[in-house]
Write a protein that holds these residues in place. Structure first.
Motif, PDB file in Angstrom:
ATOM      1  N   GLN A   1      -6.341   5.428  14.826  1.00 28.37           N
ATOM      2  CA  GLN A   1      -7.264   5.089  15.918  1.00 28.37           C
ATOM      3  C   GLN A   1      -7.565   6.370  16.685  1.00 28.37           C
ATOM      4  OE1 GLN A   1      -6.610   1.641  18.364  1.00 28.37           O
ATOM      5  NE2 GLN A   1      -5.182   0.793  16.853  1.00 28.37           N
ATOM      6  N   VAL A   2      -8.823   6.572  17.018  1.00 23.50           N
ATOM      7  CA  VAL A   2      -9.210   7.815  17.686  1.00 23.50           C
ATOM      8  C   VAL A   2      -9.986   7.474  18.955  1.00 23.50           C
ATOM      9  CG1 VAL A   2     -10.525   9.959  17.497  1.00 23.50           C
ATOM     10  CG2 VAL A   2      -9.341   9.051  15.474  1.00 23.50           C
ATOM     11  N   ARG A   3      -9.544   8.047  20.072  1.00 26.41           N
ATOM     12  CA  ARG A   3     -10.284   7.873  21.332  1.00 26.41           C
ATOM     13  C   ARG A   3     -10.801   9.229  21.772  1.00 26.41           C
ATOM     14  NH1 ARG A   3      -8.793   3.217  24.528  1.00 26.41           N
ATOM     15  NH2 ARG A   3      -9.918   4.311  26.151  1.00 26.41           N
ATOM     16  N   GLU A   4     -12.122   9.415  21.697  1.00 27.55           N
ATOM     17  CA  GLU A   4     -12.703  10.673  22.172  1.00 27.55           C
ATOM     18  C   GLU A   4     -13.027  10.551  23.663  1.00 27.55           C
ATOM     19  OE1 GLU A   4     -15.783  12.227  19.540  1.00 27.55           O
ATOM     20  OE2 GLU A   4     -14.968  10.987  17.942  1.00 27.55           O
ATOM     21  N   GLY A   5     -13.326  11.668  24.300  1.00 25.63           N
ATOM     22  CA  GLY A   5     -13.642  11.656  25.734  1.00 25.63           C
ATOM     23  C   GLY A   5     -12.483  11.143  26.562  1.00 25.63           C
ATOM     24  N   THR A   6     -11.251  11.393  26.093  1.00 24.91           N
ATOM     25  CA  THR A   6     -10.063  10.860  26.756  1.00 24.91           C
ATOM     26  C   THR A   6      -9.078  12.002  27.020  1.00 24.91           C
ATOM     27  OG1 THR A   6     -10.397   8.785  25.555  1.00 24.91           O
ATOM     28  CG2 THR A   6      -8.217   9.119  26.529  1.00 24.91           C
TER      29      THR A   6
ATOM     30  N   ALA B   1       5.494  10.282  30.414  1.00 22.49           N
ATOM     31  CA  ALA B   1       6.850   9.928  30.836  1.00 22.49           C
ATOM     32  C   ALA B   1       7.599   9.517  29.583  1.00 22.49           C
ATOM     33  CB  ALA B   1       6.805   8.770  31.824  1.00 22.49           C
ATOM     34  N   ASN B   2       8.866   9.904  29.520  1.00 25.46           N
ATOM     35  CA  ASN B   2       9.650   9.571  28.328  1.00 25.46           C
ATOM     36  C   ASN B   2      10.877   8.784  28.733  1.00 25.46           C
ATOM     37  OD1 ASN B   2      11.735  11.198  25.943  1.00 25.46           O
ATOM     38  ND2 ASN B   2      10.309   9.526  25.585  1.00 25.46           N
ATOM     39  N   ASP B   3      10.879   7.511  28.255  1.00 20.12           N
ATOM     40  CA  ASP B   3      12.077   6.696  28.434  1.00 20.12           C
ATOM     41  C   ASP B   3      12.577   6.468  27.023  1.00 20.12           C
ATOM     42  OD1 ASP B   3      13.955   5.103  29.474  1.00 20.12           O
ATOM     43  OD2 ASP B   3      12.620   3.873  30.707  1.00 20.12           O
ATOM     44  N   GLU B   4      12.664   5.189  26.610  1.00 18.56           N
ATOM     45  CA  GLU B   4      12.964   4.972  25.182  1.00 18.56           C
ATOM     46  C   GLU B   4      11.766   5.419  24.350  1.00 18.56           C
ATOM     47  OE1 GLU B   4      13.948   1.381  22.154  1.00 18.56           O
ATOM     48  OE2 GLU B   4      13.939   0.958  24.301  1.00 18.56           O
ATOM     49  N   ASN B   5      10.559   5.046  24.851  1.00 19.13           N
ATOM     50  CA  ASN B   5       9.297   5.471  24.224  1.00 19.13           C
ATOM     51  C   ASN B   5       8.558   6.405  25.184  1.00 19.13           C
ATOM     52  OD1 ASN B   5       9.581   3.822  21.900  1.00 19.13           O
ATOM     53  ND2 ASN B   5       9.072   2.045  23.166  1.00 19.13           N
ATOM     54  N   TRP B   6       7.430   6.910  24.711  1.00 18.82           N
ATOM     55  CA  TRP B   6       6.575   7.725  25.564  1.00 18.82           C
ATOM     56  C   TRP B   6       5.532   6.845  26.255  1.00 18.82           C
ATOM     57  CZ3 TRP B   6       7.254  12.749  26.646  1.00 18.82           C
ATOM     58  CH2 TRP B   6       8.059  13.500  25.784  1.00 18.82           C
ATOM     59  N   THR B   7       5.274   7.122  27.514  1.00 18.67           N
ATOM     60  CA  THR B   7       4.142   6.499  28.198  1.00 18.67           C
ATOM     61  C   THR B   7       3.173   7.622  28.528  1.00 18.67           C
ATOM     62  OG1 THR B   7       5.618   4.866  29.138  1.00 18.67           O
ATOM     63  CG2 THR B   7       3.436   5.055  30.151  1.00 18.67           C
ATOM     64  N   ILE B   8       1.942   7.443  28.081  1.00 19.75           N
ATOM     65  CA  ILE B   8       0.948   8.518  28.241  1.00 19.75           C
ATOM     66  C   ILE B   8      -0.176   7.991  29.114  1.00 19.75           C
ATOM     67  CG2 ILE B   8      -0.763   9.926  26.991  1.00 19.75           C
ATOM     68  CD1 ILE B   8       2.223   8.825  25.107  1.00 19.75           C
ATOM     69  N   LYS B   9      -0.506   8.759  30.156  1.00 15.01           N
ATOM     70  CA  LYS B   9      -1.585   8.331  31.062  1.00 15.01           C
ATOM     71  C   LYS B   9      -2.775   9.248  30.907  1.00 15.01           C
ATOM     72  CE  LYS B   9       0.762   5.681  34.444  1.00 15.01           C
ATOM     73  NZ  LYS B   9       1.853   5.797  35.341  1.00 15.01           N
ATOM     74  N   THR B  10      -3.950   8.656  30.983  1.00 10.92           N
ATOM     75  CA  THR B  10      -5.173   9.444  30.839  1.00 10.92           C
ATOM     76  C   THR B  10      -5.842   9.648  32.198  1.00 10.92           C
ATOM     77  OG1 THR B  10      -6.699   7.601  30.586  1.00 10.92           O
ATOM     78  CG2 THR B  10      -5.535   8.320  28.598  1.00 10.92           C
ATOM     79  N   ALA B  11      -6.822  10.558  32.211  1.00 13.21           N
ATOM     80  CA  ALA B  11      -7.529  10.856  33.458  1.00 13.21           C
ATOM     81  C   ALA B  11      -8.245   9.615  33.983  1.00 13.21           C
ATOM     82  CB  ALA B  11      -8.521  11.981  33.221  1.00 13.21           C
ATOM     83  N   ALA B  12      -8.625   8.697  33.064  1.00 11.05           N
ATOM     84  CA  ALA B  12      -9.337   7.485  33.477  1.00 11.05           C
ATOM     85  C   ALA B  12      -8.373   6.390  33.925  1.00 11.05           C
ATOM     86  CB  ALA B  12     -10.206   6.992  32.326  1.00 11.05           C
TER      87      ALA B  12
END
Ligand SMILES: Cc1cc2nc3c(=O)[nH]c(=O)nc-3n(C[C@H](O)[C@H](O)[C@H](O)COP(=O)(O)OP(=O)(O)OC[C@H]3O[C@@H](n4cnc5c(N)ncnc54)[C@H](O)[C@@H]3O)c2cc1C
Length: 377
Positions: free
Chosen positions: A133-138, A144-155
Motif C-alpha cells: 500500500q502506498v500513500r503519497e503526499g504523506t 513512538a515505539n511500544d510493542e509496535n510502532w505508532t507513526i503520525k503524519t503531518a495531517a
C-alpha cells in the motif's frame, strides 16, 4: 445491497490495522524494500511525502551494479524502455580544460541515465503492483515505539506497524526522531537542473573540475541534459554563473538544491528499525553509486524484516543485515573517499586528470572499481 463504508469507519479500521512493515520514503531504497517485502508476503505500507512523479537532485545515472537488483524486481526491461541515454564513456575534465576519456561497460547492462521522475515512479508502482500500500503526499512527523510502532503524519493520521524502515533520504526524519542523525556537515551544497541538450554533446557523462567545485553532466534523453553543480555555499553562485555562460542558460532556469553532501553514517540495524539508502549513509555523488546502495540495502532490509516477522532469530537477522550492508560498501568506499578528497580540492583533482593523460591506467582501474559490469555483482 452494497453500501459504501463511511469515511469515519474507514478511518477507524485504518488505525486498527497493524502492518508488518511501514516504510518512510518512496525513493529507490523505500520502493525496492517495499517491493521485496510485498513479494515476501508482508503487509507493507509506504508513506511518501511527495506526489510522484517528482524530480530530485541527482545526476540521474544508473551504475551497472543496479541491474541485478532491477532484474530481481522484474523491472529491468521496463527501465530500459523509459526514455534514457546510454553512457559508453566518462570524460574527466581538469580545471584548465584538459580531458581524459575512460570507457564504461557496454551492452544492455551498461551505465545509463534516466530522469528520476520516471525511474522512481516506475519503482514505486512496481511496489504497488506487488501488493504494497502506498500513500503519497504523506509526511511522517512523529514516531513512538511500544510493542509496535505508532507513526503520525503531518495531517494527523496514525498508522501502526511491527517494523519500521527509514528510507527517507539524507535528512532522514526517522533517524532524527530516534536521535540518530549526526550533525550535518553543511560544508557543501548541490544544484541540479535539466537543460536543453547542447548540439553535439554526444553520449557520455562529463565530470568537470572547476576552481569553485565540480560539475556533472549527462544526457538523459534525446533533448535534455542533466546538469549538476557541487560547491560550497560561498562558491555555488559562481558555479551557477559559469553554467549560465557555458551552457547559455537563461537566468530564469529553475534549479533544485540539496545539502548536506557529506555526513557520518548512521547505525543501520536496530531492534525493529532499519535505516537504508541515504538515510543510513550518504556517499560522495561524484562516483554516481547512491541509487545502487539504495536499491540493494532495500532488498537486504526486506530479507531481514521477513525473518523478524516470521519470528526467526531477530538477533541473527539484524547481524546478517548489518554484515551484508558492510559487505556492500566494502572495497568501494575508499574510492568514494578518494573522490571526495579530489573534489574538495579541485586543483588536486585536476592534477589527477593531468597524470591520467600521461598514464590512464590508474584512472581506468579506479573507474572500473566503481562501474563494475553487472555480472560481477
Ligand atoms: C548532486 C547529486 C548527484 C547525484 N548523482 C547520482 C547519480 O548520478 N547516480 C546515483 O546512483 N546516485 C546519485 N546521487 C545519489 C542519489 O541521488 C541518492 O543516493 C539516492 O537518491 C538515494 O535514494 P534513497 O531512496 O535512499 O533516498 P531519496 O531518493 O532521497 O528518497 C527519499 C524519499 O523519502 C521521502 N521523504 C523524506 N522525508 C519524508 C518524511 N518525513 N515522510 C515521508 N517521506 C519522506 C522523500 O520525499 C523522498 O522521495 C546523487 C546525489 C547528489 C546530491
Amino acid at each position: 445491497m452494497f453500501r459504501p463504508r463511511s469515511t469515519r469507519q474507514t478511518r477507524i479500521e485504518h488505525v486498527k490495522e497493524i502492518f508488518d512493515v511501514l516504510i518512510v520514503g518512496g525513493g529507490p531504497a523505500g520502493s525496492s524494500c517495499a517491493a521485496f517485502c510485498a513479494l515476501a508476503g508482508l503487509r507493507t505500507l509506504v508513506l511518501e511525502r511527495e506526489n510522484f512523479p517528482r524530480e530530485k537532485v541527482c545526476g540521474d545515472c544508473l551504475n551497472p551494479s543496479c541491474w541485478p537488483v532491477l532484474e530481481r524486481l522484474s523491472v529491468a526491461r521496463r527501465v530500459r524502455d523509459l526514455p534514457h541515454s546510454k553512457l559508453p564513456s566518462a570524460e574527466f575534465v581538469a580545471i584548465c580544460g584538459h580531458k581524459v576519456v575512460v570507457e564504461l561497460p557496454s551492452g544492455e547492462n551498461c551505465e545509463l541515465s534516466v530522469k528520476r521522475s520516471l525511474f522512481d515512479d516506475l519503482l514505486l508502482n512496481r511496489a504497488r503492483d506487488l501488493g504494497a500500500q502506498v500513500r503519497e503526499g504523506t509526511t511522517v512527523k512523529a514516531l513512538a515505539n511500544d510493542e509496535n510502532w505508532t507513526i503520525k503524519t503531518a495531517a494527523g493520521e496514525t498508522f501502526s506497524a511491527r517494523t519500521l524502515i527509514g528510507a527517507d533520504g539524507r535528512n532522514s526524519t526517522v533517524a532524527r526522531l530516534r536521535n540518530l542523525l549526526p550533525r550535518p556537515a553543511r560544508e557543501r551544497v548541490a544544484l541540479q537542473a535539466h537543460i536543453p541538450l547542447p548540439p553535439n554533446f554526444g553520449r557520455r557523462v562529463v565530470l568537470q573540475f572547476l576552481p569553485e567545485g565540480y560539475s556533472g553532466q549527462a544526457p538523459v534523453n534525446e533533448t535534455e541534459l542533466n546538469l549538476c553543480l557541487v560547491g560550497t555555499p560561498h562558491t555555488i553562485s559562481k558555479l551557477r554563473q559559469w553554467a549560465e555562460r557555458h551552457f547559455e542558460i537563461t537566468p530564469d532556469q529553475s534549479w533544485r538544491t540539496i545539502t548536506p553532501l557529506t555526513r557520518s553514517a548512521v547505525p543501520c540495524a536496530h531492534k525493529n528499525l532499519f535505516l537504508i539508502g541515504d538515510a543510513a549513509r550518504v556517499v560522495e555523488p561524484f562516483t554516481g553509486e547512491g541509487i545502487y546502495y539504495a536499491l540493494r540495502s532495500g532488498e537486504l532490509a526486506a530479507r531481514a524484516t521477513a525473518r523478524i516477522i516470521r519470528d526467526k532469530d531477530r538477533h541473527s537477522a539484524l547481524r546478517e543485515f548489518a554484515r551484508a550492508c558492510d559487505q556492500m560498501y566494502r572495497g568501494r568506499l575508499w574510492i568514494n573517499r578518494l573522490a571526495r578528497a579530489a573534489v574538495l580540492r579541485p586543483h588536486i583533482g585536476s592534477l589527477f586528470v593531468h597524470a591520467a593523460r600521461i598514464n590512464a591506467s590508474i584512472l581506468k582501474l579506479l573507474t572500473a572499481k566503481i562501474v563494475l559490469p553487472a555480472s560481477t555483482r
